[in-house]
Design a protein around this motif. Structure first.
Motif, mmCIF file in Angstrom:
data_model
loop_
_atom_site.group_PDB
_atom_site.id
_atom_site.type_symbol
_atom_site.label_atom_id
_atom_site.label_comp_id
_atom_site.label_asym_id
_atom_site.label_seq_id
_atom_site.Cartn_x
_atom_site.Cartn_y
_atom_site.Cartn_z
ATOM 1 N N ASP A 160 -53.151 -29.086 27.029
ATOM 2 C CA ASP A 160 -52.309 -29.479 28.169
ATOM 3 C C ASP A 160 -51.090 -28.568 28.155
ATOM 4 O O ASP A 160 -50.108 -28.831 27.474
ATOM 5 C CB ASP A 160 -51.921 -30.956 27.999
ATOM 6 C CG ASP A 160 -51.449 -31.608 29.290
ATOM 7 O OD1 ASP A 160 -51.443 -32.851 29.331
ATOM 8 O OD2 ASP A 160 -51.075 -30.873 30.221
ATOM 9 N N TYR A 161 -51.175 -27.439 28.871
ATOM 10 C CA TYR A 161 -50.132 -26.409 28.745
ATOM 11 C C TYR A 161 -49.681 -25.863 30.087
ATOM 12 O O TYR A 161 -50.433 -25.864 31.064
ATOM 13 C CB TYR A 161 -50.627 -25.168 27.996
ATOM 14 C CG TYR A 161 -51.460 -25.339 26.776
ATOM 15 C CD1 TYR A 161 -52.669 -24.674 26.679
ATOM 16 C CD2 TYR A 161 -51.028 -26.099 25.693
ATOM 17 C CE1 TYR A 161 -53.450 -24.771 25.547
ATOM 18 C CE2 TYR A 161 -51.810 -26.190 24.549
ATOM 19 C CZ TYR A 161 -53.014 -25.528 24.491
ATOM 20 O OH TYR A 161 -53.783 -25.622 23.359
ATOM 21 N N GLN A 162 -48.479 -25.323 30.048
ATOM 22 C CA GLN A 162 -47.989 -24.538 31.175
ATOM 23 C C GLN A 162 -47.324 -23.309 30.570
ATOM 24 O O GLN A 162 -46.717 -23.413 29.501
ATOM 25 C CB GLN A 162 -46.953 -25.351 31.923
ATOM 26 C CG GLN A 162 -46.573 -24.747 33.227
ATOM 27 C CD GLN A 162 -45.912 -25.804 34.075
ATOM 28 O OE1 GLN A 162 -46.580 -26.676 34.620
ATOM 29 N NE2 GLN A 162 -44.608 -25.740 34.128
ATOM 30 N N THR A 178 -45.755 -36.252 33.939
ATOM 31 C CA THR A 178 -45.865 -34.798 34.083
ATOM 32 C C THR A 178 -44.902 -34.097 33.140
ATOM 33 O O THR A 178 -43.990 -34.703 32.591
ATOM 34 C CB THR A 178 -45.523 -34.371 35.512
ATOM 35 O OG1 THR A 178 -44.140 -34.689 35.738
ATOM 36 C CG2 THR A 178 -46.382 -35.089 36.533
ATOM 37 N N GLU A 189 -54.989 -21.616 37.143
ATOM 38 C CA GLU A 189 -55.019 -22.958 36.560
ATOM 39 C C GLU A 189 -56.441 -23.229 36.104
ATOM 40 O O GLU A 189 -57.397 -22.920 36.816
ATOM 41 C CB GLU A 189 -54.608 -23.978 37.645
ATOM 42 C CG GLU A 189 -54.417 -25.377 37.132
ATOM 43 C CD GLU A 189 -53.729 -26.291 38.141
ATOM 44 O OE1 GLU A 189 -53.281 -25.791 39.191
ATOM 45 O OE2 GLU A 189 -53.662 -27.505 37.856
ATOM 46 N N ARG A 193 -51.397 -22.627 34.273
ATOM 47 C CA ARG A 193 -51.510 -23.963 33.721
ATOM 48 C C ARG A 193 -52.902 -24.157 33.143
ATOM 49 O O ARG A 193 -53.891 -23.685 33.711
ATOM 50 C CB ARG A 193 -51.329 -24.975 34.870
ATOM 51 C CG ARG A 193 -50.537 -26.163 34.433
ATOM 52 C CD ARG A 193 -50.423 -27.255 35.424
ATOM 53 N NE ARG A 193 -50.881 -28.477 34.812
ATOM 54 C CZ ARG A 193 -50.452 -28.981 33.653
ATOM 55 N NH1 ARG A 193 -49.507 -28.378 32.967
ATOM 56 N NH2 ARG A 193 -50.949 -30.091 33.173
ATOM 57 N N ASN A 224 -55.124 -27.427 32.102
ATOM 58 C CA ASN A 224 -55.059 -28.879 32.190
ATOM 59 C C ASN A 224 -55.735 -29.542 31.006
ATOM 60 O O ASN A 224 -56.646 -29.000 30.387
ATOM 61 C CB ASN A 224 -55.690 -29.359 33.501
ATOM 62 C CG ASN A 224 -54.762 -29.128 34.672
ATOM 63 O OD1 ASN A 224 -53.653 -29.673 34.711
ATOM 64 N ND2 ASN A 224 -55.158 -28.283 35.598
ATOM 65 N N THR A 227 -47.319 -17.349 36.278
ATOM 66 C CA THR A 227 -47.222 -18.711 35.740
ATOM 67 C C THR A 227 -48.613 -19.312 35.795
ATOM 68 O O THR A 227 -49.297 -19.204 36.823
ATOM 69 C CB THR A 227 -46.255 -19.559 36.585
ATOM 70 O OG1 THR A 227 -44.970 -18.962 36.517
ATOM 71 C CG2 THR A 227 -46.166 -20.979 36.048
#
Lengths: 162, 276, 749
Positions: free
Chosen positions: C252-254, C100, C728, C147, C149, C145
């Motif tokens: 693949d980001y946050q 992760t 997300e 995400r 995937n 926030t």
């Protein structure tokens, strides 16, 4: 190894094949008919779809030996077929192919759907195409091309006014 | 990927097939339409040394009705059921379910017997045949036997089939004229295995009320409380009693909490479909 | 012909203790130490703090992602090669994997690259304007926030290569599915130690790519090496399982984003912290740090936002190497600025369309240099958004939202307005800012008129579905008047194509198109000279149009010109340039690029019990400047939209806690089908760019950038009455159900 006796695009073919060879690999590597494409080898993407005994099937999960005695039609095998000529023309006009990888499978499915289902509408076409993945076109031009051919055929099937 | 090395045989008769299976024992697998086994062979998840192809055996094709039972040849394809090429004794339930299986190219080869022998819990036929209280006829070295589908599938991908046995028929009790059925299914996309599926069959003429929930990884569950309620009180889906019965049955079936609302909705919708 | 299959790591992170070849086939198995003469493949970037790493061709010492190749088996059939690969035994010492982002951000082992001391590939910071002032003056502060995937480009054709050694020419020939023939030639040459003049790359028909086939791949190097060693052709065709395990490598980001707005909803400043999981390795030539930089560089979108603090940490993990995919970080930026806009709208009680209109850069401000140094060249973002809202009949949808749907579903509307920077150049605002080893340069074209008066265009870009064969012929028609059906467009062979860099980042229409236009213009000179000669008039009196050379009395066809040059050059005038009827030209892209843009509007229905989302209506208003071929442009946008739809609702490469990929077949990795595609209302504006030939702007990635933002906003609009939201992607049914359950538990309605 077995001797496979099969008809491909109207021609009798007799060749030695490995028992484990898929029909897709047989058609591509041994018959050099590379219009059939392999996108997943698990029967989901539909790129390998061709006609066996007149019905669309997944050649990637069909063993060549299991097709012994069958009549196979690949995308190379529709010379002079009016319906396929109409489908190809509609695909062209509607820009229903970009990279072309899914196209041979799409054409086989379109051919089957237009031959088999008399009351096609947009939603039915969508559902029937659900087993052919495309990443380039977003499907809408393919659906439109099939609708076009269906409309042309319905129009020409109508009795002419006297 | 390509399959591991194998040897393919297409015996001419059912007894030849049974003999092959018996002599080759656990080195051997039956293949019918190959729509479930094909991908497994290609992924090398199955590596049988021998394949016995039963898909062309005339004994296993076709269907007939006798004594209130429709006997469907195990190698009848989903497309043949969809197209009503065999008699429909289920007031349209079977053709309807068939049409929702995967895609036409898969349905042209996939067989009802093959699907049940593969025993993927998410398969449409598994939930449906259990809801219809269907049985299977198996033929093997010891002869022929009948077994309820619900007893035949013992765990995900596992069945009670014995060495040398082949499913030859799926036996479906004919619905009486006043029977009703309901169906609801949620899959991520059309043709996928269901995340949640419910088939409800109510046939007062045969005193049958079966509401069955199908899920991705667990075997289908006959929802007993809901089935009783639907049989006796009818199909009022707004009643709190029905909702509680569904929740009770889901708890008994150990439904995942995060999937609770989904399964409940699917069961309610199947029952609403039944009433319509 | 021989076939290759690869022995791949079952572990996400492990030391290789030994590789045991099967006794009977030892000569047909190659491990890392057998690849003699193969240099290391090192991806570098001049970004401050960037840590270079070597990408092994075959793993040695340790493996860093499940599926990493360890050995190559060669067989006489693909099945036999797989049989042999299956007999190779590898002993591993399993190591704890970095799975992760939280794992990767720790300062403690395990480290993917042992000599790094951490798992940070590069840490990029971007600042501009008076953020302190923005914070001080803010009335509304929105913090979100979100995400995105990991997903897969999933071109329907996987990767494939076939290499053979041509002993007559002493040349290694590599046929490969790829987007960048010359960079691949350069990269292969460096790794294999073969000079570029002895290495020919042929890129034939390719079954799509979307960015997947843009790097030097281990398998291609290994197969090419084997072809040289064995002096026999060797082929490798990837299968889908392999691809879902090894190429799972994008998005693949946050991101945590904060928007500071005044009482009128005007955004005064943004803060943005991004983490990108770039996987184990950095591809050559596109190093993995690009995504973070691009995410920050585009975070302000089409809006007049004057202050920014941004940080993008690119981490490595025990997953396949990160690779740009259609849109490249812009979908992240787009979600960022679009959820801020919706957040401010909600907080300030302003309509979401209105809040955007108040923040857009206006046409009269253009060219507008943004806080991230993007020069927005032309366009009307407000007009596009208004039109998109019109197309979905926003008032009717709002009215519908006030009623109860008979099936109990919740209706939502979401928007996404964004620009797409296309066709940028080599300079400080373009590729060289990334500091990469191979900066894509100028784009060439060769135009040759044949003896029978038709035209052959040789170009350096590659068409794998974009329809270059058609549009480039149209450019020739525009300049010369030649019938496009008499123009052949050829590409993809490094021995005959001019050395361009390939097709990527939505540049070919502008750059290759520009080069073709220039080459055709250069051809007008010899056409005029020969034409004037044949027409017996002055060169200054001729005009070239309709595929003919016209003089004061009469005209000649190009075929007559061709005949004159090829058959009887002795008759031609002395001032005829010996170069004849071939012209070579290049195009230097406008360094900051040209900015296409779009407004997307989504109407969705959310099933609150199942969590499923249906797109009921979708509108796209796009402006890519002059559209050379509207049908092809539409194809790019609708196709891109289907990728964006997949990103928004369906596609995800999932991993368990051991770093094992769990979506390894198309049964688990869900891709949109015809049944999932809504009809799309597509409309265009055409604001030519002042900075490109014919005012063209690129368009290839446009359709893919908007949907994750617009659909997420629409779903959250639908869920607002329940107090639930999903931030997300993909916005799966399970995530929607969980969000509703959480809201209920927290006392939402």
């Amino acid at each position: 190894m077995k001797t496979l006796n099969i008809r491909i695009n109207g021609q009798a073919v007799s060749q030695a094949v490995d028992d484990r060879l898929s029909l897709a690999d047989f058609v591509r590597d041994q018959c050099l008919l590379t219009g059939t494409h392999i996108g997943c080898e698990h029967g989901v993407c539909g790129a390998c779809t061709l006609l066996m005994d007149g019905k669309p099937i997944r050649s990637c999960i069909t063993l060549a030996v299991a097709a012994d005695g069958a009549e196979i039609r690949t995308v190379e095998g529709y010379q002079g077929d009016d319906l396929m000529v109409a489908i190809r023309k509609a695909f062209n006009l509607r820009h229903a192919l970009q990279c072309g990888f899914c196209t041979s499978g799409m054409l086989a499915t379109a051919y089957d759907v237009l031959s088999r289902i008399p009351d096609l509408d947009r939603d039915r076409i969508r559902a029937e195409l659900g087993g052919n993945l495309c990443r380039c076109t977003g499907y809408l031009p393919i659906i439109q091309a099939i609708e076009d051919v269906h409309a042309q055929r319905s129009a020409s099937a109508k009795p002419k006014a006297s | 990927m390509k399959p591991a090395s194998l040897s393919y045989a297409r015996p001419a008769t059912l007894s030849d097939a049974v003999n092959n299976l018996q002599s080759l024992a656990d080195q051997c697998r039956v293949i019918a339409g190959g729509q479930s086994l094909g991908p497994m062979l290609n992924l090398r998840l199955a590596q049988p040394k021998h394949l016995v192809d039963i898909s062309q055996l005339t004994d296993l094709r076709g269907a007939s009705v006798e004594d209130g039972i429709l006997a469907i040849g195990a190698c009848v394809t989903h497309a043949e059921i969809e197209d009503r090429k065999i008699p429909d004794v289920t007031l349209g339930l079977m053709p309807f379910v068939a049409r929702g299986i995967a895609y036409r190219a898969v349905r042209n080869r996939g067989t009802i017997g093959g699907s049940l022998a593969h025993a993927d819990p998410a398969a449409d036929w598994l939930t449906t045949t259990i809801a219809m209280d269907a049985s299977l006829r198996l033929v093997g070295p010891a002869g022929s036997r009948e077994i309820k589908v619900a007893d035949f599938v013992t765990a995900a991908m596992e069945t009670a089939i014995e060495d040398g046995e082949v499913i030859v028929q799926v036996l479906v009790p004919c619905f009486s004229p006043k029977a009703a059925w309901g169906h609801a299914k949620y899959a991520k996309k059309l043709g996928d295995f269901a995340q949640s599926m419910c088939v409800a069959v109510v046939d007062p003429g045969r005193k049958v009320a079966r509401v069955v929930l199908g899920r991705r990884s667990e075997l289908p569950s006959l929802l007993r409380g809901v089935s009783e309620l639907v049989a006796s009180k009818g199909y009022d889906t707004t009643s709190e009693t029905l909702r509680s019965a569904i929740d009770e049955d889901l708890k008994a079936a150990q439904a995942d909490r995060g999937d609770q609302t989904m399964h409940r909705a699917i069961v309610e919708r199947a029952i609403r479909d039944l009433a319509a | 012909m021989m076939h290759a299959a690869f022995v791949r790591s079952p572990h996400a992170h492990a030391r290789i203790l030994s590789v045991r070849k099967p006794r009977d086939f030892a000569a047909q198995v190659y491990a890392a130490e057998d690849l003699t003469g193969v240099a290391r493949m090192r991806s570098t970037a001049k970004l401050p703090g960037f840590k270079p790493s070597d990408w092994p061709i075959l793993a040695a010492g340790k493996v860093r992602h499940a599926g990493e190749p360890i050995a190559m088996a060669i067989g006489s059939t693909p099945a036999e090669a797989e049989d042999i690969a299956g007999l190779v035994e590898v002993d591993f010492e399993a190591l704890r994997p970095v799975v992760t982002m939280a794992d990767a951000l720790k300062k403690t082992p395990p480290f993917v690259h042992d000599d790094w001391g951490d798992n940070i590939l590069v840490d990029i910071k971007l600042e501009g304007g008076d953020l302190a002032g923005a914070k001080a003056n803010a009335v509304h502060i929105v913090e979100r926030t979100f995400r995105m995937n990991r997903m897969h480009p999933l071109a329907l054709e996987g990767r494939a290569c076939l290499a053979h050694y041509d002993s007559r020419l002493d040349e290694l020939v590599v046929h490969v599915a790829h987007q960048l023939p010359v960079p691949l030639q350069i990269g292969l040459s460096q790794v294999l130690g073969i000079s570029q003049r002895r290495l020919r790359v042929i890129v034939p028909d390719v079954g799509a790519s979307f960015g997947l086939k843009t790097y030097v791949e281990s398998e291609t190097v290994a197969v090419a090496w084997a072809a040289m060693k064995l002096r026999r052709p060797v082929r490798w065709i990837q299968d889908r399982y392999e691809s879902l395990v090894c190429d799972a490598n994008c998005r693949d980001y946050q991101c945590k984003i904060i928007g500071y707005a005044d009482a009128n909803g005007r955004v005064l400043g943004l803060e943005c912290d991004v983490v990108v999981d770039s996987g184990a390795y950095s591809p050559w030539p596109w190093p993995a740090g690009i995504e973070g930089g691009l995410a920050l560089g585009n975070i302000q979108g089409c809006y007049d936002i004057r202050a920014l603090r941004g940080r993008a940490i690119n981490v490595v993990s025990n997953k396949p190497a990160g690779q740009p995919f259609r849109g490249v970080a812009r979908p992240l930026s787009c979600i960022g600025h679009e959820i801020v806009m919706d957040g401010i709208a909600e907080m300030a009680g302003i309509d979401p369309v209105e809040v955007r209109l108040r923040n857009f850069v206006q046409p009269e401000q253009m060219p507008y240099v943004s806080i991230t140094k993007k020069t927005l060249d032309s366009g009307d973002y407000a007009a596009a958004l208004k039109r998109a809202a019109e197309l979905i009949d926003l008032p009717a949808v709002r009215a519908r939202q006030k009623t109860h749907e008979p099936d109990g579903r919740l209706i939502g509307v979401g928007f996404a307005s964004f620009y797409e920077q296309t066709a940028y150049g080599t300079g400080p605002f373009g590729y060289s800012a990334w500091g990469i080893e191979l900066v894509p340069g100028m784009e060439p074209a060769i135009a040759r008129l044949t003896g029978d008066g038709e035209l052959i265009l040789e170009v350096g870009s590659h068409s794998h579905g974009q329809g270059h064969e058609t549009v480039f012929a149209q450019v020739a028609h525009e300049v010369l008047g030649i019938d496009p059906r008499k123009v052949a467009v050829r590409f993809g062979d490094t021995s005959s194509s001019p050395a361009g860099t390939g097709t990527y980042t939505s540049r070919s229409m502008v750059t290759t198109g520009g080069a073709i236009a220039e080459a055709c213009r250069l051809l007008t000179k010899p056409l005029a000279v020969v034409g004037a000669h044949l027409l017996q008039c002055n060169e200054s009196d001729v005009q070239i149009r309709d595929g003919r050379v016209h003089g004061p009395q009469g005209s000649v066809e190009f075929s007559e010109i061709g005949r004159a040059w090829y058959h009887h050059p002795e008759d031609l005038p002395a001032n005829m340039d010996a170069t004849g009827l071939t012209a070579t030209a290049g195009h230097k892209a406008h360094d900051p690029g040209v900015f296409a843009y779009s407004a997307h509007a989504a109407v969705v229905a959310v099933d609150p019990e199942i969590g499923s989302v249906e797109v009921l209506d979708y509108a796209i208003v796009a402006d890519c400047g002059t559209r050379v071929n509207p049908l092809l442009v539409e194809g790019q946008i609708i196709g891109g939209f289907s990728n964006g739809l997949g990103n928004a609702l369906y596609e995800e490469n999932t991993y368990d806690e051991f770093g094992q990929p769990t979506a390894t077949t198309l049964a688990d990795y869900t891709v949109p089908t015809a049944a999932s595609m809504p009809d799309v209302k597509l409309d265009f504006m055409e604001t030519p760019s002042p900075f490109s030939m014919f005012g063209i702007k690129g368009v290839g990635e446009n359709g893919a950038i908007g949907p994750p933002a617009s659909i997420m906003n629409a779903v959250n609009d639908a869920l607002r009455p329940l107090g639930a939201a999903v931030f997300e992607t993909p916005v799966s049914a399970r995530r929607v159900r969980d969000a509703i359950a959480r809201a209920r538990a927290a006392g939402g309605s």
